[in-house]
Write a protein that holds these residues in place. Structure first.
Motif, short mmCIF file in Angstrom:
data_model
loop_
_atom_site.label_atom_id
_atom_site.label_comp_id
_atom_site.label_asym_id
_atom_site.label_seq_id
_atom_site.Cartn_x
_atom_site.Cartn_y
_atom_site.Cartn_z
N ASP A 154 49.18 54.70 -11.18
CA ASP A 154 49.00 55.78 -12.15
C ASP A 154 47.62 56.42 -12.01
OD1 ASP A 154 51.45 55.27 -13.19
OD2 ASP A 154 50.72 53.92 -14.73
N ALA A 155 46.69 55.65 -11.47
CA ALA A 155 45.35 56.18 -11.26
C ALA A 155 45.23 56.59 -9.80
CB ALA A 155 44.30 55.13 -11.60
N PRO A 156 44.88 57.86 -9.52
CA PRO A 156 44.75 58.27 -8.12
C PRO A 156 43.55 57.56 -7.48
CG PRO A 156 43.95 60.00 -9.59
CD PRO A 156 44.56 58.95 -10.46
N LEU A 157 43.68 57.27 -6.19
CA LEU A 157 42.54 56.69 -5.47
C LEU A 157 41.67 57.83 -4.95
CD1 LEU A 157 43.97 53.73 -3.37
CD2 LEU A 157 43.10 53.76 -5.69
N VAL A 189 55.56 62.09 -10.05
CA VAL A 189 56.13 62.53 -11.31
C VAL A 189 54.99 62.63 -12.32
CG1 VAL A 189 56.70 60.23 -12.19
CG2 VAL A 189 58.14 62.15 -12.83
N ILE A 190 55.19 63.46 -13.35
CA ILE A 190 54.13 63.69 -14.33
C ILE A 190 54.47 62.96 -15.63
CG2 ILE A 190 52.86 65.46 -15.64
CD1 ILE A 190 52.48 66.06 -12.79
N GLY A 191 53.46 62.43 -16.26
CA GLY A 191 53.66 61.83 -17.57
C GLY A 191 52.52 62.23 -18.48
N GLY A 192 52.62 61.83 -19.70
CA GLY A 192 51.55 62.16 -20.61
C GLY A 192 51.33 61.04 -21.61
N VAL A 193 50.13 60.99 -22.11
CA VAL A 193 49.79 59.99 -23.11
C VAL A 193 49.70 60.70 -24.46
CG1 VAL A 193 48.15 58.23 -23.78
CG2 VAL A 193 48.53 58.72 -21.38
N THR A 200 48.10 53.91 -18.28
CA THR A 200 48.08 54.69 -19.51
C THR A 200 46.67 54.71 -20.10
OG1 THR A 200 50.28 53.78 -19.89
CG2 THR A 200 49.29 55.02 -21.70
N THR A 201 46.06 53.54 -20.16
CA THR A 201 44.70 53.45 -20.67
C THR A 201 43.74 54.22 -19.77
OG1 THR A 201 45.21 51.27 -21.56
CG2 THR A 201 42.88 51.84 -21.36
N ALA A 202 43.97 54.15 -18.46
CA ALA A 202 43.09 54.87 -17.52
C ALA A 202 43.13 56.37 -17.80
CB ALA A 202 43.51 54.58 -16.08
N ILE A 203 44.34 56.92 -18.00
CA ILE A 203 44.47 58.36 -18.27
C ILE A 203 43.80 58.69 -19.61
CG2 ILE A 203 46.11 60.21 -18.80
CD1 ILE A 203 48.07 58.79 -16.87
N PHE A 204 44.08 57.87 -20.60
CA PHE A 204 43.56 58.13 -21.95
C PHE A 204 42.03 58.07 -21.99
CE2 PHE A 204 43.26 56.79 -26.58
CZ PHE A 204 43.62 58.03 -27.07
N THR A 205 41.46 57.03 -21.37
CA THR A 205 40.01 56.88 -21.44
C THR A 205 39.30 57.88 -20.52
OG1 THR A 205 40.17 55.09 -19.83
CG2 THR A 205 39.98 54.46 -22.13
N GLY A 250 33.27 54.32 -21.50
CA GLY A 250 33.64 54.65 -20.13
C GLY A 250 35.14 54.71 -19.93
N ALA A 251 35.55 54.92 -18.68
CA ALA A 251 36.97 55.06 -18.37
C ALA A 251 37.42 53.97 -17.44
CB ALA A 251 37.22 56.43 -17.73
N GLY A 252 38.64 53.52 -17.60
CA GLY A 252 39.18 52.50 -16.71
C GLY A 252 40.52 52.02 -17.19
N LYS A 253 41.15 51.16 -16.37
CA LYS A 253 42.47 50.63 -16.76
C LYS A 253 42.34 49.66 -17.92
CE LYS A 253 44.32 51.08 -12.20
NZ LYS A 253 44.23 50.40 -10.92
N ALA A 254 41.19 49.00 -18.01
CA ALA A 254 40.89 48.16 -19.16
C ALA A 254 39.46 48.47 -19.55
CB ALA A 254 41.04 46.69 -18.81
N VAL A 255 39.20 48.69 -20.81
CA VAL A 255 37.84 48.99 -21.25
C VAL A 255 37.48 48.09 -22.43
CG1 VAL A 255 37.99 51.39 -20.52
CG2 VAL A 255 38.51 50.79 -22.87
N LYS A 256 36.20 48.11 -22.79
CA LYS A 256 35.76 47.33 -23.95
C LYS A 256 35.90 48.20 -25.19
CE LYS A 256 31.87 44.71 -25.68
NZ LYS A 256 30.44 44.53 -25.59
N TRP A 257 36.99 48.05 -25.90
CA TRP A 257 37.27 48.89 -27.06
C TRP A 257 36.33 48.54 -28.20
CZ3 TRP A 257 40.62 52.89 -26.84
CH2 TRP A 257 41.48 52.92 -25.75
N PRO A 258 35.73 49.56 -28.84
CA PRO A 258 34.82 49.26 -29.95
C PRO A 258 35.56 48.70 -31.17
CG PRO A 258 34.54 51.52 -29.14
CD PRO A 258 35.78 50.98 -28.53
N VAL A 259 36.76 49.21 -31.46
CA VAL A 259 37.50 48.74 -32.64
C VAL A 259 38.97 48.57 -32.28
CG1 VAL A 259 36.01 49.78 -34.39
CG2 VAL A 259 37.83 51.14 -33.38
N GLY A 260 39.69 47.91 -33.18
CA GLY A 260 41.14 47.94 -33.06
C GLY A 260 41.78 46.66 -32.58
N ILE A 261 43.14 46.69 -32.58
CA ILE A 261 43.91 45.55 -32.11
C ILE A 261 44.68 45.98 -30.87
CG2 ILE A 261 44.12 44.42 -34.35
CD1 ILE A 261 46.88 45.67 -34.62
#
Lengths: 336, 313
Positions: A78-81, A97-101, A163-168, A183-194
């Motif tokens: 999902d993330a282009p190289l 194919v195209i998707g959206g968050v 999905t997270t990569a596109i969103f961040t 920052g942006a990435g497939k996994a990030v350090k989220w400040p808040v939330g579950i």
């Protein structure tokens, strides 16, 4: 003795089918987001041509690893190289194919699409700077919506994901504070939330937890009938997520074949473009001269015959000009 | 003994085969340890041991990793699970061995064993769809308005009751480990010699006094071993916890907050971990869990062995 003979015969038969099938199988691995559409295309392609598609949805990171190790015919991410990385690993890349968050929320009594947010307000919510739904920034944008003094629960992905990569990536583009702090990435350090596991996990948590806000792939928002937000795009319009707004984003995005289509489709300039769109990509190993044309043939077939299937599964097919660009790219690489 | 082997070649072959089978276990354990160690060596080099164990940072974008948040989640969820499971499990064991009428013994015993046979993912789904709404709507608000008002204890129940938190995860875990403690405790209780119990009854002891002063002291090592086995199970549980824990890398004082455990972090992040140091840090977490579980189970085995020796003497 007779039963043993029958058994041996049966096993030989099964294995011979396996070998015969192996010659006609395309092996792919990677992103889980496009898995439903790839497998539906694969099923129809098999009916049309007899060639089987074996696609393992092991995640974008896994897909990249597998094609770099040359264990599959194609990888999917999902993330282009980046072009440099592609050159280094001797790979090719094109969008499929195209998707959206889509940011979704659960506020009892409030209609889908009733809430508008600017990218700045969304960013503040996710950073934990806005903690209540009746914050003045949200109220100012939505004067007619009866917002209550309820604490916002942010729901996000717990597993690494495209999905997270596109969103961040989107958040980093529109919000300097996000870029600096998270920052942006497939996994990030989220400040808040579950964190929910997978798109279905996030969809589930948003449904279960009142006053929550989360983000999922468009298909999951639609299938679970989650209430989505309207977002301000780069052109300054408040748009809602739909096939049209994704198409507009895809059409206005500058996919450059000389860069192997490396492009984040986020914050696309189109007038009605949905700002958090993204393409999902296919990766091919350049030296695999034999299998590449077969993979390309499959995607060419899917580009011609697969649009309705994709739409039925709530994916956005590539716009026709982009498909032709991809075909030209294949030709230039000598595999079409 | 050696005379026996000389007599029968089949015995020799048999002892070699079984010996090899047992040795293979050691080979596997050492092999796993070796892989975990070599794969995690970049992270060990970069973060060291103490820094990795105490850092609360888990930031894939900046490639800075620490195990403290995962360790915290693992420890608290396990502690809640044991806190709930131990009294219930011992109660079940006492009921089955001492109090229950005969016709109830086997149905309850079978039910307990069935509880252990349910796959953990089913506990996870049941937890998310059934237990989470109950916790969020009834139990947690009730806890907040009672225990939450008491100073000091109150901080354990702060925050928004969502049902996706450490407390729910601990409750699910406790249901999953009850069968282990209960059946081992039952076996240990059954080993109490009848004659000792009968003597106590003959002296006029009540059932409660027999259980308290004879059965439990006599089998406490066995019960303890059962508890530690459950502890090992709770430490390693993944799917059930992943569904209801909220998967958040943070250390909070409240039990009503989301957290992450080592196993959940591994299950969630392994497939998409694309940088080398990220992957190495996940292996490092696995190594820590491996060592932790190994020590726990070694302790359990030690106590069980001591208990056995006492009974056979």
């Amino acid at each position: 003795m007779k039963t043993i003979l029958t058994l041996v015969a049966a096993i030989t038969l099964i294995f011979s089918f396996g070998i015969a099938g192996a010659a006609e199988t395309l092996n792919g691995a990677g992103a889980s987001f496009p898995y439903p559409v790839y497998s539906a295309w694969g099923y129809n392609y098999n009916k049309a041509t007899g060639i089987r598609l074996n696609y393992q949805s092991i995640g974008s990171g896994g897909g990249v690893r597998q094609i770099i190790n040359r264990t599959v015919d194609f990888g999917a991410s999902d993330a282009p190289l980046k072009p440099e990385k592609l050159e280094k690993e001797n790979l090719m890349q094109f969008p499929a194919v195209i998707g959206g968050v889509v940011p979704v929320f659960n506020l009892p009594g409030i209609e889908p699409g009733a809430i508008k947010l600017t990218s700045n307000a969304l960013c503040k919510v996710l950073l934990g700077d806005i903690t209540y739904w009746d914050n003045k920034d949200i109220k100012k944008l939505n004067p007619d919506v009866p917002l209550k003094h309820k604490k916002i629960t942010v729901v996000r992905r717990s597993d690494g994901s495209g999905t997270t990569a596109i969103f961040t990536t989107y958040l980093s583009q529109v919000c300097p504070e996000w870029k600096e702090k998270v920052g942006a990435g497939k996994a990030v350090k989220w400040p808040v939330g579950i964190g929910g596991k997978g798109n279905e996990g996030v969809a589930n948590y948003v449904q279960k937890v009142k006053n929550s806000i989360g983000y999922v792939e468009f298909a999951y928002a639609k299938q679970n009938k989650l209430s989505y937000l309207r977002l301000e795009n780069a052109a300054g319009n408040f748009v809602k997520p739909s096939f049209e707004s994704f198409q507009d984003a895809a059409a206005s995005g500058d996919f450059d074949p000389s860069k192997h289509f490396y492009l984040w489709l986020t914050n696309a300039p189109g007038k009605n473009a949905w700002p958090i769109s993204g393409a999902t990509f296919i990766l091919l190993a350049k030296e695999k001269k034999e299998s590449n044309p077969k993979v390309v043939k499959f995607f060419d077939w899917a580009f011609k015959n697969g649009d309705d299937t994709a739409k039925r599964l709530v994916y956005v097919p590539l716009p026709e000009p982009l498909k032709n660009k991809v075909r030209k790219y294949w030709k230039s690489q000598g595999i079409y | 003994m050696p005379v026996l082997f000389k007599k029968n070649p089949i015995d020799v072959a048999f002892s070699i085969i079984t010996g090899l089978a047992s040795l293979s276990v050691l080979v596997f354990i050492i092999g796993i340890l070796y892989v975990l160690f070599t794969e995690s060596s970049p992270a060990i080099e970069k973060f060291g041991v103490m820094k990795f164990l105490t850092s609360t940072d888990w930031d894939p974008v900046r490639e800075s990793f620490g195990a403290a948040t995962s360790l915290y989640g693992t420890a608290v969820a396990t502690a809640i699970a044991l806190f709930i499971a131990i009294p219930v499990a011992i109660g079940i064991a006492v009921f089955i061995t001492e109090i229950s009428p005969d016709f109830l013994k086997s149905p309850i015993g079978i039910a307990i064993e069935l509880l252990a046979a349910i796959p953990s993912i089913i506990y996870g789904m049941w937890g998310l769809f059934v237990l989470v709404p109950i916790m969020a709507d009834y139990i947690e608000p009730a806890l907040q308005s009672t225990l939450g008002k008491i100073p000091l204890i109150g901080i354990l129940f702060e925050g928004t009751p969502m049902g996706i938190d450490l407390l729910t995860a601990g409750i699910i875990l406790s249901i999953m480990i009850i069968p282990f403690t209960a059946s081992i405790s039952r076996d240990a209780f059954n080993l109490t010699p009848e004659i000792v119990k009968e003597s106590a009854y003959a002296l006029g002891a009540t059932k409660w006094e027999v259980v308290k002063n004879v059965v439990i002291p006599y089998s406490k090592l066995g019960v303890f071993g059962g508890i530690v086995l459950s502890l090992g199970r709770a430490l390693g549980e993944t799917m059930a916890v992943a569904f209801v824990l909220g998967n958040n890398h943070q250390i909070t004082t409240s039990l009503l907050d989301a957290a992450a455990t080592i196993t959940v972090t591994l299950a969630n992040e392994f497939t998409e971990a694309d940088s080398d140091i990220y992957l190495a840090s996940l292996f490092y977490l696995a190594l820590i869990l491996f060592v932790m579980s190994f020590i726990t189970l070694a302790i359990a085995k030690f106590f069980l062995l001591r208990a056995e020796r006492r009974f056979t003497r």
